[in-house]
Scaffold this motif. Structure first.
Motif, mmCIF file in Angstrom:
data_model
loop_
_atom_site.group_PDB
_atom_site.id
_atom_site.type_symbol
_atom_site.label_atom_id
_atom_site.label_comp_id
_atom_site.label_asym_id
_atom_site.label_seq_id
_atom_site.Cartn_x
_atom_site.Cartn_y
_atom_site.Cartn_z
ATOM 1 N N TRP A 162 0.757 -1.001 -0.214
ATOM 2 C CA TRP A 162 0.313 -0.271 -0.022
ATOM 3 C C TRP A 162 0.007 0.778 0.192
ATOM 4 N N LEU A 163 2.566 1.111 1.147
ATOM 5 C CA LEU A 163 3.063 2.640 0.387
ATOM 6 C C LEU A 163 3.204 3.029 -0.328
ATOM 7 N N GLU A 164 3.603 1.693 -1.893
ATOM 8 C CA GLU A 164 3.748 1.954 -3.625
ATOM 9 C C GLU A 164 2.628 2.295 -4.250
ATOM 10 N N LEU A 165 1.366 1.505 -3.467
ATOM 11 C CA LEU A 165 -0.290 1.347 -4.439
ATOM 12 C C LEU A 165 -0.392 3.353 -4.507
ATOM 13 N N MET A 166 -0.687 4.040 -2.762
ATOM 14 C CA MET A 166 -1.577 4.477 -2.462
ATOM 15 C C MET A 166 -0.962 5.885 -3.513
ATOM 16 N N PRO A 167 0.234 6.492 -3.745
ATOM 17 C CA PRO A 167 0.642 7.666 -4.594
ATOM 18 C C PRO A 167 -0.028 7.426 -5.924
ATOM 19 N N ARG A 168 0.013 6.165 -6.390
ATOM 20 C CA ARG A 168 -0.607 6.493 -8.005
ATOM 21 C C ARG A 168 -1.975 6.316 -8.066
ATOM 22 N N PHE A 169 -2.913 6.136 -6.945
ATOM 23 C CA PHE A 169 -3.900 7.375 -6.631
ATOM 24 C C PHE A 169 -4.018 8.655 -6.379
ATOM 25 N N GLY A 170 -2.885 9.084 -5.943
ATOM 26 C CA GLY A 170 -3.344 10.699 -6.195
ATOM 27 C C GLY A 170 -3.216 10.988 -4.200
ATOM 28 N N GLY A 171 -3.035 9.479 -3.351
ATOM 29 C CA GLY A 171 -2.878 10.010 -2.098
ATOM 30 C C GLY A 171 -1.787 10.138 -1.491
ATOM 31 N N ILE A 172 -1.871 9.781 -0.664
ATOM 32 C CA ILE A 172 -0.481 10.904 0.508
ATOM 33 C C ILE A 172 -0.105 9.717 1.688
ATOM 34 N N HIS A 173 0.501 8.526 1.345
ATOM 35 C CA HIS A 173 0.781 7.768 2.509
ATOM 36 C C HIS A 173 1.346 8.128 3.681
ATOM 37 N N HIS A 174 1.073 8.752 4.969
ATOM 38 C CA HIS A 174 2.161 9.155 6.568
ATOM 39 C C HIS A 174 2.636 7.944 6.715
#
Length: 104
Positions: free
Chosen positions: A25-37
């Motif tokens: 998920w750390l890699e997936l989240m930015p793909r969809f415009g999110g910022i993973h903390h």
């Protein structure tokens, strides 16, 4: 901005699997415009609780992520991994509006 707070109940013998799931998920989240903390794993206190937080510019952007990610094959792999390994028992999701320091 909206921040999603996730609280997981992790199986104590499955932390390695849970870490692998989180890394996906750390890699997936930015793909969809999110910022993973990040994911926050137990150190002191409860040994079966892990936390995660990620943000989107708006609730509408989060809702679009939910639609788009449902069709993504890598997201489906991450979901299948969690299901197959049973690395967590359950999770709770809450949403917050962050109050951040002003930019200098």
């Amino acid at each position: 901005m909206i921040t999603c707070y996730l609280r997981y109940e992790v199986r104590p013998d499955k932390f390695a699997d849970f870490e692998a799931y989180g890394a996906m998920w750390l890699e997936l989240m930015p793909r969809f415009g999110g910022i993973h903390h990040g994911y926050f794993l137990p150190s002191e206190g409860a040994s079966d609780v892990a936390l995660a937080m990620f943000s989107f510019p708006s609730l509408a952007a989060y809702e679009q992520y939910r639609k788009d990610s449902a069709l993504d094959p890598d997201v489906q792999k991450a979901i299948a991994f969690a299901r197959d390994t049973r690395c967590f028992v359950r999770y709770e999701r809450s949403f917050f509006r962050p109050l951040l320091p002003e930019a200098a």
